[in-house]
Design an enzyme around this catalytic site. Sequence first.
Site, PDB file in Angstrom:
ATOM      1  N   HIS A   1     -28.871 -17.480   5.645  1.00 20.10           N
ATOM      2  CA  HIS A   1     -28.187 -16.556   6.581  1.00 20.10           C
ATOM      3  C   HIS A   1     -28.215 -17.173   7.971  1.00 20.10           C
ATOM      4  CE1 HIS A   1     -27.307 -12.279   8.141  1.00 20.10           C
ATOM      5  NE2 HIS A   1     -27.269 -13.094   9.184  1.00 20.10           N
TER       6      HIS A   1
ATOM      7  N   HIS B   1     -25.846 -17.969  11.805  1.00 20.74           N
ATOM      8  CA  HIS B   1     -24.675 -17.851  12.693  1.00 20.74           C
ATOM      9  C   HIS B   1     -24.503 -19.159  13.441  1.00 20.74           C
ATOM     10  CE1 HIS B   1     -24.440 -13.463  12.161  1.00 20.74           C
ATOM     11  NE2 HIS B   1     -25.756 -13.559  12.033  1.00 20.74           N
TER      12      HIS B   1
ATOM     13  N   ARG C   1     -21.346 -19.710  15.241  1.00 24.52           N
ATOM     14  CA  ARG C   1     -20.300 -19.528  16.274  1.00 24.52           C
ATOM     15  C   ARG C   1     -19.197 -20.577  16.091  1.00 24.52           C
ATOM     16  NH1 ARG C   1     -22.924 -14.921  16.306  1.00 24.52           N
ATOM     17  NH2 ARG C   1     -24.728 -14.830  17.688  1.00 24.52           N
TER      18      ARG C   1
ATOM     19  N   LYS D   1     -19.231 -10.973   3.265  1.00 26.70           N
ATOM     20  CA  LYS D   1     -20.197 -10.265   4.106  1.00 26.70           C
ATOM     21  C   LYS D   1     -19.720  -8.861   4.447  1.00 26.70           C
ATOM     22  CE  LYS D   1     -23.621  -9.659   6.876  1.00 26.70           C
ATOM     23  NZ  LYS D   1     -24.841 -10.334   7.282  1.00 26.70           N
TER      24      LYS D   1
ATOM     25  N   HIS E   1     -25.177  -6.365   5.567  1.00 30.64           N
ATOM     26  CA  HIS E   1     -25.918  -5.947   6.765  1.00 30.64           C
ATOM     27  C   HIS E   1     -26.263  -4.483   6.536  1.00 30.64           C
ATOM     28  CE1 HIS E   1     -26.984  -6.151  11.143  1.00 30.64           C
ATOM     29  NE2 HIS E   1     -27.002  -4.858  10.910  1.00 30.64           N
TER      30      HIS E   1
ATOM     31  N   HIS F   1     -31.544 -10.015   5.921  1.00 35.27           N
ATOM     32  CA  HIS F   1     -32.547  -9.789   6.966  1.00 35.27           C
ATOM     33  C   HIS F   1     -33.244  -8.429   6.824  1.00 35.27           C
ATOM     34  CE1 HIS F   1     -29.021  -7.887   8.673  1.00 35.27           C
ATOM     35  NE2 HIS F   1     -28.527  -8.976   9.188  1.00 35.27           N
TER      36      HIS F   1
ATOM     37  N   ASP G   1     -31.148 -15.937  10.110  1.00 35.20           N
ATOM     38  CA  ASP G   1     -30.341 -15.113  11.008  1.00 35.20           C
ATOM     39  C   ASP G   1     -30.361 -15.679  12.428  1.00 35.20           C
ATOM     40  OD1 ASP G   1     -28.590 -13.097  11.731  1.00 35.20           O
ATOM     41  OD2 ASP G   1     -30.152 -11.585  12.019  1.00 35.20           O
TER      42      ASP G   1
ATOM     43  N   HIS H   1     -26.839 -16.724  21.456  1.00 42.58           N
ATOM     44  CA  HIS H   1     -26.007 -16.091  22.497  1.00 42.58           C
ATOM     45  C   HIS H   1     -26.343 -16.776  23.810  1.00 42.58           C
ATOM     46  CE1 HIS H   1     -24.477 -12.634  20.227  1.00 42.58           C
ATOM     47  NE2 HIS H   1     -25.661 -12.543  19.671  1.00 42.58           N
TER      48      HIS H   1
ATOM     49  N   ALA I   1     -27.529  -8.605  20.921  1.00 41.39           N
ATOM     50  CA  ALA I   1     -28.532  -8.772  19.864  1.00 41.39           C
ATOM     51  C   ALA I   1     -28.424 -10.146  19.229  1.00 41.39           C
ATOM     52  CB  ALA I   1     -28.333  -7.703  18.793  1.00 41.39           C
TER      53      ALA I   1
HETATM   54  C1  NCD Z   1     -26.098 -11.343  14.862  1.00 39.83           C
HETATM   55  C2  NCD Z   1     -25.092 -12.049  15.779  1.00 39.83           C
HETATM   56  O1  NCD Z   1     -25.383 -12.216  16.963  1.00 39.83           O
HETATM   57  O2  NCD Z   1     -24.031 -12.463  15.297  1.00 39.83           O
HETATM   58  N1  NCD Z   1     -27.069 -10.692  15.685  1.00 39.83           N
HETATM   59  C3  NCD Z   1     -28.310 -10.310  15.324  1.00 39.83           C
HETATM   60  O3  NCD Z   1     -28.994  -9.659  16.118  1.00 39.83           O
HETATM   61  N2  NCD Z   1     -28.811 -10.614  14.153  1.00 39.83           N
HETATM   62  C4  NCD Z   1     -25.396 -10.420  13.962  1.00 39.83           C
HETATM   63  C5  NCD Z   1     -26.238  -9.894  12.824  1.00 39.83           C
HETATM   64  O4  NCD Z   1     -26.610 -10.629  11.914  1.00 39.83           O
HETATM   65  O5  NCD Z   1     -26.566  -8.703  12.854  1.00 39.83           O
HETATM   66 ZN    ZN Z   2     -26.929 -12.277  11.036  1.00 42.67          ZN
END
Ligand code: NCD
Ligand code: ZN
Length: 342
Positions: free
Chosen positions: A12, A14, A16, A98, A135, A173, A246, A250, A262
């Site tokens: 899992h 991210h 971007r 997802k 999620h 998660h 996860d 950011h 988040a």
């Molecule tokens: C994730 C994101 O920033 O894309 N943020 C997070 O807090 N985990 C999205 C997600 O998996 O909920």
């Molecule tokens: Zn995530």
Amino acid sequence: MQITLTRPDDWHLHLRDEAAMRAVVPYTARQFARAIVMPNLVPPITSVDQALRYRQRIVEAVPTGLSFEPLMTLYLTESLSVTEIEKAALDPHIHGVKLYPAGATTNSDSGVRDVQAVLPVLEKMEELGLPLLVHGEVTNPEVDVFDRESVFIEKTLNGLITRFPKLKLVLEHITTKEGVDWVLAQTENVGGTITPQHLLLNRNALFQGGMRPHHYCLPVLKREVHREALVKAATSGNSRFFLGTDSAPHAQSRKENACGCAGIFSAHAAIELYAEAFEQANALDRLEGFASLHGPQFYGLPVNKEKITLNKRDWTVDSSYPFGDDRLVPFRAGETIHWKLE
Ligand code: NCD
Ligand code: ZN
């Protein structure tokens, strides 16, 4: 002390897009052989063609000399067609779909408002063995933020798995004892991923000496009893629990903000953070199963052939990293980590 394990995968992640993606891909590629890449871009990845183009951009960002395979996913919207699911199931690069309840987290506005609207798609996924990655949080603003996972299990997930008992499903998660118990109560077509932060921190970390935006992610950190349940599950040797960082980068300016978003970035030290959590639980011998064996087993993929070595040695995490035009503050910024990937 030193440990050697089969090279792990991240189930899992991210990444971007564009400059942000190019900034973070090397961290993951250095540690993991493969990663399930989340589709919550703006706009979201809702078709096989988009996913394949995104995959290509990721592959081009992998530093020479490293091998890294992005495993792509589609973002479930209420207009995703059964035909697209058939196409996805046949494509060797697509490994899941997802489900974001609309409004649950970052870039989830195009997600699912009413599960009834996606039943034909879920039925097709069950038939074709394409995993649903969930999620698991309700979005009802009347539900306490800390209860959103357990209420989702009660209100949505139980109904879903009763209706589609053979659906391959990952509760992503997981952050609560209820999440752990729910996964344990299902058959082997259901798994759960666990992040490093939910193994290492409880919700006090959000307010440790002040507000700590870099400890804010969704689902939010929970009470100590839940952290203990997650550690127990991850270190139990049960193959239905596996590694999913996860890691969710950011920009610093969007985290350190009156309405900070988040997501915790952990890709710079992911396997080391898991090693810390497993060592604290006296379960380093179970790390390889969780990090490198259970995920491939669930997804029906081969186990990696390469090995990695971790040394027990302190190092200090940088206070921030470049991130396009901004900076990225990593998990444990400026602090010590006790294991190091060589
Ligand atoms: C994730 C994101 O920033 O894309 N943020 C997070 O807090 N985990 C999205 C997600 O998996 O909920
Ligand atoms: Zn995530």
